[in-house]
Design a protein around this motif. Sequence first.
Motif, PDB file in Angstrom:
ATOM      1  N   GLU A 110       0.858  -1.179   0.000  1.00 58.70           N
ATOM      2  CA  GLU A 110       0.000   0.000   0.000  1.00 58.70           C
ATOM      3  C   GLU A 110       0.896   1.232   0.000  1.00 58.70           C
ATOM      4  O   GLU A 110       1.690   1.415   0.907  1.00 58.70           O
ATOM      5  CB  GLU A 110      -0.893  -0.056   1.237  1.00 58.70           C
ATOM      6  CG  GLU A 110      -1.734   1.131   1.513  1.00 58.70           C
ATOM      7  CD  GLU A 110      -2.628   0.940   2.747  1.00 58.70           C
ATOM      8  OE1 GLU A 110      -3.366   1.892   3.072  1.00 58.70           O
ATOM      9  OE2 GLU A 110      -2.584  -0.137   3.377  1.00 58.70           O
ATOM     10  N   CYS A 111       0.749   2.061  -1.028  1.00 62.58           N
ATOM     11  CA  CYS A 111       1.612   3.227  -1.162  1.00 62.58           C
ATOM     12  C   CYS A 111       0.772   4.477  -1.395  1.00 62.58           C
ATOM     13  O   CYS A 111      -0.380   4.389  -1.809  1.00 62.58           O
ATOM     14  CB  CYS A 111       2.606   3.035  -2.308  1.00 62.58           C
ATOM     15  SG  CYS A 111       1.885   2.879  -3.954  1.00 62.58           S
ATOM     16  N   GLY A 112       1.369   5.614  -1.116  1.00 61.66           N
ATOM     17  CA  GLY A 112       0.636   6.859  -1.304  1.00 61.66           C
ATOM     18  C   GLY A 112       1.140   7.937  -0.373  1.00 61.66           C
ATOM     19  O   GLY A 112       2.316   7.967  -0.002  1.00 61.66           O
ATOM     20  N   LEU A 113       0.224   8.813   0.014  1.00 65.14           N
ATOM     21  CA  LEU A 113       0.561   9.944   0.873  1.00 65.14           C
ATOM     22  C   LEU A 113      -0.441  10.048   2.019  1.00 65.14           C
ATOM     23  O   LEU A 113      -1.638   9.822   1.822  1.00 65.14           O
ATOM     24  CB  LEU A 113       0.537  11.250   0.066  1.00 65.14           C
ATOM     25  CG  LEU A 113       1.469  11.324  -1.146  1.00 65.14           C
ATOM     26  CD1 LEU A 113       1.225  12.619  -1.919  1.00 65.14           C
ATOM     27  CD2 LEU A 113       2.927  11.212  -0.726  1.00 65.14           C
ATOM     28  N   ASP A 114       0.053  10.387   3.187  1.00 65.45           N
ATOM     29  CA  ASP A 114      -0.798  10.581   4.358  1.00 65.45           C
ATOM     30  C   ASP A 114      -0.288  11.796   5.113  1.00 65.45           C
ATOM     31  O   ASP A 114       0.696  11.722   5.843  1.00 65.45           O
ATOM     32  CB  ASP A 114      -0.785   9.339   5.249  1.00 65.45           C
ATOM     33  CG  ASP A 114      -1.884   9.352   6.298  1.00 65.45           C
ATOM     34  OD1 ASP A 114      -2.040  10.401   6.970  1.00 65.45           O
ATOM     35  OD2 ASP A 114      -2.580   8.332   6.438  1.00 65.45           O
ATOM     36  N   PHE A 115      -0.949  12.928   4.885  1.00 63.38           N
ATOM     37  CA  PHE A 115      -0.560  14.177   5.536  1.00 63.38           C
ATOM     38  C   PHE A 115      -1.406  14.445   6.772  1.00 63.38           C
ATOM     39  O   PHE A 115      -1.450  15.559   7.281  1.00 63.38           O
ATOM     40  CB  PHE A 115      -0.685  15.350   4.560  1.00 63.38           C
ATOM     41  CG  PHE A 115       0.231  15.265   3.363  1.00 63.38           C
ATOM     42  CD1 PHE A 115       1.283  14.365   3.327  1.00 63.38           C
ATOM     43  CD2 PHE A 115       0.041  16.108   2.280  1.00 63.38           C
ATOM     44  CE1 PHE A 115       2.129  14.293   2.230  1.00 63.38           C
ATOM     45  CE2 PHE A 115       0.875  16.047   1.169  1.00 63.38           C
ATOM     46  CZ  PHE A 115       1.919  15.133   1.148  1.00 63.38           C
ATOM     47  N   ASN A 116      -2.081  13.397   7.282  1.00 63.72           N
ATOM     48  CA  ASN A 116      -2.931  13.547   8.454  1.00 63.72           C
ATOM     49  C   ASN A 116      -2.114  13.406   9.734  1.00 63.72           C
ATOM     50  O   ASN A 116      -1.999  14.339  10.519  1.00 63.72           O
ATOM     51  CB  ASN A 116      -4.068  12.528   8.409  1.00 63.72           C
ATOM     52  CG  ASN A 116      -4.976  12.595   9.624  1.00 63.72           C
ATOM     53  OD1 ASN A 116      -4.758  11.891  10.604  1.00 63.72           O
ATOM     54  ND2 ASN A 116      -5.979  13.445   9.564  1.00 63.72           N
TER      55      ASN A 116
END
Length: 266
Positions: free
Chosen positions: A98-104
């Motif tokens: 699982e890849c991506g971005l998490d700016f939370n």
Amino acid sequence: MLNNGLRWFDAGVNLFSAQYDADRPQVMQNASAAGVDTMLLISSDLAETADNLSWCQSHNNCLTTAGVHPHQAAAVAPDWQTQLEQLLKLEHVVAVGECGLDFNRMFSPQAQQIQVFETQLSLAKTTGKAVYLHERDAFDTQISLLKQHQISHGIAHCFTGDTTQLKAYLDLGLYIGITGWLCDERRGQLLQQAMPYLPADRLILETDAPYLLPRNLANKPKSRRNEPAFISAIATQLSDLTGWSVADIARHSEHNARQLFHREHS
């Protein structure tokens, strides 16, 4: 849960969550009894990929992703890209992520998240594997990177967004992963409103178990732990919102998952 003769492909299971340590084989039996005949195991880092692969080698109804979640981006080994390249050659590995971005929560710095994500997008392009996407509070940056890398083969895993975001992913050619978030009357309203815009040929169901227990489940476990066996509850909610039959949802979701991950019917 009775399977009513339907077959399900659960395209998102965190099988090596500690929540399953005591009864992992029983969880698999429950899933089989509920008609779940294929599961995609999710990797959050390369160590979890190794666990998933070991399981897949003795359970022919399981597949796995291989990759690094944005939360883990700051913890990658110096040779992680080489390791991942080798993993992506293996038979049971069908997606990058699982890849991506998490700016939370920002468990990894933004710059490192982007670097690790872009590396995985490049590997997906060169290997022809599907991208298995995570995004939280980072949609604009993520969609920009997907366009930049010309990504058109993948899934927006555990999609929780609104109609505009749904259409943006669809415009790229991606599939949409629908989870028990859809069954949450508190948090899922924007997602529910977006469902009339989701074509049946882009729908993929996933439990994201042990997380996101469907709130419409008739007999909720006291543990509040989700399982692949509960996937039909998501279909029931989607049926209520779209008018599609549960049987059609099961059929479309399974077909789409097999198309995405290049797996013929077993």
